[in-house]
Scaffold this motif. Structure first.
Motif, short mmCIF file in Angstrom:
data_model
loop_
_atom_site.label_atom_id
_atom_site.label_comp_id
_atom_site.label_asym_id
_atom_site.label_seq_id
_atom_site.Cartn_x
_atom_site.Cartn_y
_atom_site.Cartn_z
N GLU A 11 -15.24 -8.93 -7.10
CA GLU A 11 -15.62 -8.00 -6.03
C GLU A 11 -14.54 -6.94 -5.80
O GLU A 11 -14.50 -6.31 -4.74
CB GLU A 11 -15.88 -8.77 -4.74
CG GLU A 11 -16.99 -9.82 -4.86
CD GLU A 11 -17.16 -10.64 -3.59
OE1 GLU A 11 -16.45 -10.34 -2.59
OE2 GLU A 11 -17.99 -11.56 -3.58
N GLU A 12 -13.68 -6.71 -6.77
CA GLU A 12 -12.57 -5.79 -6.60
C GLU A 12 -13.05 -4.34 -6.42
O GLU A 12 -14.02 -3.92 -7.04
CB GLU A 12 -11.63 -5.86 -7.81
CG GLU A 12 -10.94 -7.20 -7.98
CD GLU A 12 -11.66 -8.16 -8.89
OE1 GLU A 12 -11.05 -9.14 -9.35
OE2 GLU A 12 -12.89 -7.94 -9.14
N VAL A 13 -12.33 -3.64 -5.58
CA VAL A 13 -12.60 -2.22 -5.31
C VAL A 13 -11.51 -1.39 -5.98
O VAL A 13 -10.32 -1.70 -5.85
CB VAL A 13 -12.61 -1.94 -3.80
CG1 VAL A 13 -12.79 -0.44 -3.53
CG2 VAL A 13 -13.70 -2.75 -3.11
N PRO A 14 -11.88 -0.32 -6.71
CA PRO A 14 -10.86 0.53 -7.32
C PRO A 14 -10.15 1.37 -6.26
O PRO A 14 -10.80 2.03 -5.44
CB PRO A 14 -11.66 1.39 -8.31
CG PRO A 14 -13.03 1.44 -7.73
CD PRO A 14 -13.25 0.12 -7.06
N VAL A 15 -8.83 1.36 -6.29
CA VAL A 15 -8.02 1.98 -5.25
C VAL A 15 -6.86 2.72 -5.92
O VAL A 15 -6.36 2.31 -6.96
CB VAL A 15 -7.48 0.90 -4.28
CG1 VAL A 15 -6.51 1.49 -3.27
CG2 VAL A 15 -8.63 0.21 -3.56
N VAL A 16 -6.43 3.81 -5.30
CA VAL A 16 -5.24 4.54 -5.72
C VAL A 16 -4.15 4.32 -4.68
O VAL A 16 -4.40 4.43 -3.48
CB VAL A 16 -5.52 6.04 -5.87
CG1 VAL A 16 -4.23 6.80 -6.20
CG2 VAL A 16 -6.56 6.29 -6.95
N ARG A 17 -2.96 3.99 -5.14
CA ARG A 17 -1.80 3.88 -4.25
C ARG A 17 -0.99 5.16 -4.37
O ARG A 17 -0.59 5.55 -5.47
CB ARG A 17 -0.93 2.68 -4.61
CG ARG A 17 0.25 2.45 -3.67
CD ARG A 17 1.08 1.27 -4.14
NE ARG A 17 2.14 0.92 -3.21
CZ ARG A 17 3.36 1.47 -3.22
NH1 ARG A 17 3.65 2.40 -4.10
NH2 ARG A 17 4.28 1.08 -2.36
N THR A 18 -0.76 5.81 -3.26
CA THR A 18 -0.02 7.07 -3.26
C THR A 18 1.48 6.81 -3.26
O THR A 18 1.95 5.69 -2.98
CB THR A 18 -0.38 7.91 -2.04
OG1 THR A 18 0.05 7.24 -0.85
CG2 THR A 18 -1.89 8.16 -1.97
N ASP A 19 2.26 7.85 -3.53
CA ASP A 19 3.71 7.70 -3.58
C ASP A 19 4.30 7.33 -2.23
O ASP A 19 5.37 6.73 -2.16
CB ASP A 19 4.35 9.01 -4.08
CG ASP A 19 4.07 9.27 -5.55
OD1 ASP A 19 3.73 8.30 -6.27
OD2 ASP A 19 4.18 10.43 -5.98
N ASP A 20 3.60 7.66 -1.15
CA ASP A 20 4.10 7.31 0.19
C ASP A 20 3.54 5.98 0.69
O ASP A 20 3.67 5.64 1.87
CB ASP A 20 3.82 8.42 1.20
CG ASP A 20 2.33 8.73 1.34
OD1 ASP A 20 1.51 8.03 0.72
OD2 ASP A 20 1.99 9.68 2.08
N GLY A 21 2.92 5.20 -0.23
CA GLY A 21 2.50 3.85 0.10
C GLY A 21 1.13 3.69 0.71
O GLY A 21 0.74 2.60 1.11
N ARG A 22 0.35 4.77 0.80
CA ARG A 22 -1.01 4.66 1.32
C ARG A 22 -1.96 4.22 0.22
O ARG A 22 -1.69 4.37 -0.98
CB ARG A 22 -1.46 6.01 1.90
CG ARG A 22 -0.70 6.46 3.13
CD ARG A 22 -1.19 7.82 3.61
NE ARG A 22 -1.00 8.84 2.59
CZ ARG A 22 -1.97 9.63 2.13
NH1 ARG A 22 -3.21 9.51 2.59
NH2 ARG A 22 -1.71 10.55 1.22
N PHE A 23 -3.11 3.67 0.63
CA PHE A 23 -4.15 3.25 -0.30
C PHE A 23 -5.40 4.10 -0.06
O PHE A 23 -5.82 4.29 1.08
CB PHE A 23 -4.47 1.77 -0.12
CG PHE A 23 -3.32 0.87 -0.45
CD1 PHE A 23 -3.12 0.42 -1.75
CD2 PHE A 23 -2.40 0.49 0.54
CE1 PHE A 23 -2.04 -0.40 -2.06
CE2 PHE A 23 -1.34 -0.34 0.22
CZ PHE A 23 -1.15 -0.78 -1.07
N LEU A 24 -5.99 4.61 -1.14
CA LEU A 24 -7.16 5.47 -1.07
C LEU A 24 -8.30 4.86 -1.87
O LEU A 24 -8.10 4.40 -3.00
CB LEU A 24 -6.83 6.86 -1.59
CG LEU A 24 -5.67 7.60 -0.91
CD1 LEU A 24 -5.41 8.93 -1.60
CD2 LEU A 24 -5.95 7.81 0.58
N ASP A 25 -9.48 4.87 -1.29
CA ASP A 25 -10.67 4.30 -1.92
C ASP A 25 -11.16 5.23 -3.04
O ASP A 25 -11.53 6.38 -2.79
CB ASP A 25 -11.75 4.12 -0.85
CG ASP A 25 -12.96 3.37 -1.37
OD1 ASP A 25 -13.10 3.19 -2.59
OD2 ASP A 25 -13.79 2.96 -0.53
#
Length: 283
Positions: A11-25
């Motif tokens: 059930e994993e969701v693809p996510v991007v981790r930004t350089d400032d540590g945030r997570f984006l869907d």
């Protein structure tokens, strides 16, 4: 970019981790981070979406981290690819890459438990740099072509059962393909963010005891040469994973060092690619 997949198994969701540590869907752009995503220009679409601010914030709190690449078609491995590791095992320096395959089903998340096989007494650790292929590659003609097909890099733990590998068969696969034997991640770092894959430190400790401390500069066959070489004998497909070898410090090469037992924890990292931690349990 740092690409990761968060959520329960399957059930994993693809996510991007930004350089400032945030997570984006990333699910509005990618159904999953897999071979189909890479083959269809997914990284370019994802970069465009990031630049346009089209990815919403994602709450990653408490979620399991899965392998950053879903369902790799194959896991290709290179053995004895560090000078010091060949020396500690008493093996001659290979004149050509030593190639073996690992069951893709061994790929699990970087913090998932690893199962020691039934009957095992020699389960061993190996921190490695993993290469993820980004586009179809066959008969590459040099390092520049090879570099161009690499989507990115990740940490791989090439867990091995040495008795199964070296004594039960003339092939290594039996000792490499046991369930859970390839934690991958925590994220895939795209190739444009890894300035030099031949200058990365690799580190591993077992239950707090330092065991491996190496650098990719000591590879016998560098990353680009490995990719070029493999493409002469097999078609590399988007999403395929290549484990590029491990430096010295494995239990096999340390006389008197204990092999892994239930309850042991292994911490491993590669410079710029994050860190993993697994607890070992009995299958």
């Amino acid at each position: 970019m740092k690409l990761l997949r968060l959520g329960a198994r399957g059930e994993e969701v693809p996510v991007v981790r930004t350089d400032d540590g945030r997570f984006l869907d990333a699910s509005t752009i990618a159904a999953d981070f897999d071979g189909a995503f890479l083959a269809s220009g997914g990284l370019d679409r994802l970069r465009a979406g990031l630049a346009a601010g089209a990815l919403a914030e994602f709450d990653a709190e408490g979620l399991r981290v899965g392998a950053p690449v879903a369902r790799p078609g194959k896991v290709v491995c290179i053995g004895l690819n560090y000078h010091d590791h060949a020396a500690e095992t008493g093996s001659p320096i290979p004149s050509r890459p030593v190639v073996f395959m690992k069951d893709p089903g061994t790929v699990v998340g970087p913090y998932d438990d690893v199962l020691i096989p039934r009957g095992s007494t020699r389960t061993d650790w190996e921190v490695e740099l993993a290469v993820v292929i980004g586009r179809r590659a066959r008969y590459l003609t040099g390092p520049e072509e090879a570099a161009d097909v690499i989507a990115g890099y990740a940490i791989s733990h090439d867990v091995s059962e040495r008795e199964f590998q070296l004594e039960f068969s003339s092939q290594w696969d039996l000792g490499k393909s046991c369930e859970t034997f390839n934690p991958l991640g925590p994220w895939l770092v795209t190739a444009d963010e890894v300035a030099d894959p031949q200058s990365l430190g690799l580190h591993l400790s077992v239950s707090g005891v330092k065991r491996q401390h190496g650098n990719t500069r000591d590879m016998i066959f560098p990353v680009a040469r490995i990719v070029e070489y493999l493409s002469q004998y097999m078609v590399l497909e988007p999403g395929d994973v290549i484990n590029t070898g491990t430096p010295a410090g494995v239990a096999l090469g340390l006389p008197g060092a204990p092999f892994l037992r239930p309850g042991d924890t292994v911490d491993l990292s590669v410079d710029g690619l994050g860190a993993q931690r697994q607890t070992f349990a009995q299958a």
